[in-house]
Write an enzyme that holds these catalytic residues in place. Structure first.
Site, PDB file in Angstrom:
ATOM      1  CE  LYS A 176      -0.653   2.098   3.690  1.00 28.06           C
ATOM      2  NZ  LYS A 176       0.674   2.444   4.208  1.00 28.06           N
ATOM      3  CG  HIS A 268      -3.175   0.421   7.686  1.00 26.94           C
ATOM      4  ND1 HIS A 268      -2.878  -0.666   6.906  1.00 26.94           N
ATOM      5  CD2 HIS A 268      -1.998   1.072   7.841  1.00 26.94           C
ATOM      6  CE1 HIS A 268      -1.591  -0.666   6.607  1.00 26.94           C
ATOM      7  NE2 HIS A 268      -1.038   0.389   7.158  1.00 26.94           N
ATOM      8  CE  LYS A 368       3.401   8.479  10.077  1.00 27.41           C
ATOM      9  NZ  LYS A 368       3.512   7.092  10.555  1.00 27.41           N
TER      10      LYS A 368
HETATM   11  C1  BG6 Z   1       2.303   1.758   7.568  1.00 27.47           C
HETATM   12  C2  BG6 Z   1       2.321   3.251   7.416  1.00 27.47           C
HETATM   13  O1  BG6 Z   1       1.477   1.176   6.595  1.00 27.47           O
HETATM   14  O2  BG6 Z   1       1.801   1.439   8.857  1.00 27.47           O
HETATM   15  C3  BG6 Z   1       3.158   3.895   8.502  1.00 27.47           C
HETATM   16  O3  BG6 Z   1       2.856   3.569   6.148  1.00 27.47           O
HETATM   17  C4  BG6 Z   1       2.699   3.445   9.864  1.00 27.47           C
HETATM   18  O4  BG6 Z   1       3.115   5.310   8.413  1.00 27.47           O
HETATM   19  C5  BG6 Z   1       2.610   1.934   9.913  1.00 27.47           C
HETATM   20  O5  BG6 Z   1       3.654   3.904  10.813  1.00 27.47           O
HETATM   21  C6  BG6 Z   1       1.991   1.472  11.212  1.00 27.47           C
HETATM   22  O6  BG6 Z   1       2.057   0.078  11.257  1.00 27.47           O
HETATM   23  P1  BG6 Z   1       2.092  -0.686  12.652  1.00 27.47           P
HETATM   24  O7  BG6 Z   1       2.042  -2.124  12.305  1.00 27.47           O
HETATM   25  O8  BG6 Z   1       3.365  -0.263  13.317  1.00 27.47           O
HETATM   26  O9  BG6 Z   1       0.880  -0.226  13.384  1.00 27.47           O
END
Ligand code: BG6
Length: 517
Positions: A176, A268, A368
Site C-alpha cells: 500500500k 488500514h 503520528k
Molecule cells: C504503515 C504506514 O502502513 O503502517 C506507517 O505507512 C505506519 O506510516 C505503519 O507507521 C503502522 O504500522 P504498525 O504495524 O506499526 O501499526
C-alpha cells in the site's frame, strides 16, 4: 537463458508452535523489488529471518533482493544483518544469521529498463532456482514507491515473468498505498489485470493480519451472544483508534505525497472498519469475506463536501516531547517542506447506511507523534433505557463498552457496571479482560502475510474492488482538503499530546465519548 525447472514434490507440512499448528509453504523464492529499501530493512528481512528461526519457511527457499543501489553481495548481507539485528534483536544469533544469509542474493537493477529483467533477473533466477529447487514458484514483492508499480509490472510481463506455468506460479505482492486516488488505483488494476490473473495478485495490508484484527472476525461469528447486539438497536457508536508515537522518520519523500489519509485510512482503518461492520460471510473463504467487506464500503455515506468540518478534522504535529525526549515538528523533519500542508492526523465521522447500522456513527482517528501508541476498536453500547437508581448515584454511569485491543496488550475487554460493597449505594465499571497470549507462536503481521502469500491464501489480501471502493469515498475528500487547507492552520497539535482540539470537538459535539490515549 532457457528455463529448466526442477520438479519437487509439494506436500503440505505443518509445524506446531505452542498450541498453534502452522502450515509450511511449498518451495518458493521471493524477489524483493526495493530489496535495499526501508520496508525491506524494517519489516521484511526481520520477518523472514524470524520465520526462518522458527522453521516456518519452506525447506527449498531463497530471497533475491533487487534494487537500484550498486553494492556487492557481501555489502548487501552486512546491511541486512544490521537490519535483522535491529528488527529482531531477541531472535538474532550468529549461527541463525549465517544459515539464513546463505539463501540471500542481490542484484543491482534499473527497474525502468525492460531488457534488464531478462539479463539481471530471469537469467540470474533460473540457476538459483536449480540450486535451491524452488519448483519455479516466484513471489515478486513490490516494496517500492507506488509510482514505480506500473513500470515493474509491465516489465515483468514483457520479460515473460508474469504468466502461470505448469511448473510454478508467479505471484505479485503490491504494498500500500495502492495508487494515490481513484483514477490511479483503477489504472493500476487495469495494468495488473492485463499482466496477471486476480489469483496471482496479493494487495497487502498488514493490518488485516494483526492477531486482534483477525480475532474480530472469529469473535463476532463464533460466539452467538454478541451477534444479536451487533446493530443499531444496541450500539450507540463505534470507535477505531490508531495512535502512533513515531513521527515521519526518514520517509518524508513518500509522506509528503501521501499524508495520513492515504497512508493510514484508505487501507488500514477502512479494513478494520469493514471487519467490524460486515455481515457474516456465507463461507470462510477469501472471496466470500471480501464480498461482505465490499458491501460495507458501498454502504458508506459519501462525505458532504460542503459541511466537512462536521465530519472530518485534520492536524499536523508541532514540536513537543515523546517519552520525556524533545522531538521536532513535522515541518522540521528532514526532507519535509518548511510550510508543508500535509496532515499527520485525521479524525472522521462515518455513517454506514444499511439495515444494520443506519444512524450509528463510526469514529475513526489516527495520527503520528501522539501521547501513546494505541490501536483499538471499541464498541460503545447504548445506555440503559431507565436508570432506577439515578437519585442514589453521585455520577452518571458509563454504558457498556467492548474493546478490541490491537496494540499494546492485545486482547478483548468488556466493561460493565457492578455494585461496590458498602453502606452507600455505589456502582463502578468493572472490566472483564481476556489477554491473548500466544507464546512463541505470536507471529507478527508481516510474518503472517508472507506465509499466507507463499501458501497462495488470499484471505488477508485486498481484492480489486476493495481498493477502488475506498478510493471512491476518500478521493473527493482528499481533493477538497488539499484545495482548501491553509498551510497557516498547521501545526495544530504538539507532539506527545492527544491530537488537535478540532478532533476532540468533532467527537464531543456528537455526544461520543472522547477516549483519552
Ligand atoms: C504503515 C504506514 O502502513 O503502517 C506507517 O505507512 C505506519 O506510516 C505503519 O507507521 C503502522 O504500522 P504498525 O504495524 O506499526 O501499526
Amino acid at each position: 537463458m532457457a528455463e529448466t525447472v526442477q520438479h519437487v514434490e509439494i506436500r503440505p507440512a505443518f509445524r506446531t508452535i505452542g498450541t498453534c499448528e502452522i502450515e509450511i509453504p511449498p518451495p518458493a523464492c521471493i524477489v524483493i523489488f526495493g530489496g535495499f529499501g526501508d520496508l525491506t530493512r524494517r519489516k521484511l528481512m526481520p520477518s523472514l529471518y524470524r520465520l526462518h528461526k522458527q522453521k516456518l519457511l519452506p525447506e527449498h527457499f531463497f530471497v533475491f533482493g533487487a534494487d537500484r543501489v550498486k553494492v556487492e553481495r557481501d555489502q548487501y548481507l552486512e546491511t541486512m544483518r544490521t537490519a535483522v539485528k535491529e528488527g529482531a534483536p531477541a531472535d538474532y544469533d550468529e549461527e541463525g544469521w549465517a544459515d539464513f544469509a546463505s539463501s540471500l542474493h542481490y542484484a543491482s537493477f534499473d527497474f525502468d529498463i525492460a531488457e534488464t529483467y531478462v539479463s539481471n533477473l530471469k537469467d540470474k533466477l533460473v540457476p538459483l532456482e536449480g540450486k535451491y529447487q524452488t519448483a519455479g514458484n516466484r513471489i515478486f514483492y513490490l516494496a517500492i514507491p507506488p509510482t514505480a508499480f506500473e513500470t515493474v509490472v509491465l516489465n515483468l510481463d514483457k520479460a515473460g515473468l508474469s504468466k502461470m506455468r505448469k511448473s510454478g506460479y508467479p505471484y505479485v505482492v503490491i504494498e500500500k498505498p495502492f495508487g494515490r486516488d481513484l483514477e490511479s488505483a483503477k489504472h493500476l488494476n487495469r495494468i495488473l489485470q492485463a499482466c496477471f490473473s486476480e489469483k496471482q495478485v496479493f494487495r497487502i495490508d498488514h493490518y488485516t493480519a494483526k492477531e486482534t484484527v483477525q480475532n474480530m472476525l472469529m469473535f463476532r461469528f463464533a460466539n452467538a451472544i454478541f451477534e444479536p447486539l451487533w446493530n443499531r438497536n444496541y450500539v450507540d457508536h463505534v470507535q477505531v483508534t490508531v495512535a502512533e508515537t513515531l513521527g515521519v522518520e526518514h520517509r518524508a519523500a513518500y509522506y509528503e505525497e501521501a499524508g495520513v489519509i492515504r497512508d493510514m485510512f484508505q487501507s488500514h482503518l477502512f479494513q478494520v472498519l469493514a471487519l467490524t461492520a460486515m455481515e457474516p460471510p456465507v463461507t470462510f473463504e477469501a472471496d466470500a469475506v471480501s464480498d461482505e467487506k465490499n458491501k460495507v464500503f458501498r454502504s458508506i455515506r459519501p462525505f458532504p463536501l460542503e459541511r466537512l468540518a462536521e465530519f472530518v478534522a485534520i492536524g499536523q504535529y508541532g514540536k513537543g516531547e515523546i517519552d520525556g525526549e524533545p522531538v521536532p515538528a513535522y515541518r522540521e523533519e528532514p526532507g519535509v517542506s518548511a510550510a508543508s500542508p500535509i496532515p499527520t492526523y485525521a479524525a472522521m465521522k462515518i455513517f454506514v447506511d444499511n439495515w444494520r447500522w443506519t444512524g450509528v456513527p463510526f469514529y475513526l482517528r489516527s495520527g503520528k507523534r501522539l501521547k501513546r501508541a494505541r490501536q483499538e476498536v471499541s464498541i460503545h453500547f447504548k445506555a440503559v433505557p431507565h436508570l432506577m437508581f439515578a437519585d442514589m448515584l453521585e455520577n452518571s454511569i458509563e454504558p457498556n463498552t467492548l474493546i478490541f485491543r490491537v496494540h499494546p496488550d492485545e486482547g478483548i475487554g468488556l466493561t460493565f457496571q457492578t455494585k461496590k460493597p458498602g453502606t452507600r449505594f455505589c456502582l463502578s465499571p468493572g472490566p472483564m479482560v481476556m489477554n491473548f497470549s500466544f507464546g512463541s507462536a505470536g507471529l507478527d503481521a508481516y510474518e503472517w502475510v508472507l506465509l499466507d502469500c507463499m501458501l497462495g491464501d488470499q484471505m488477508l489480501f485486498l481484492r480489486e474492488e476493495a481498493v477502488e471502493q475506498t478510493w471512491r469515498l476518500l478521493t473527493p475528500l482528499i481533493e477538497k482538503l488539499e484545495a482548501t487547507t491553509e498551510a497557516g492552520i498547521f501545526p495544530n497539535y504538539a507532539s506527545g499530546s492527544e491530537g488537535p482540539e478540532e478532533a476532540k470537538q468533532l467527537f464531543e459535539k456528537s455526544d461520543c465519548t472522547w477516549m483519552p490515549l
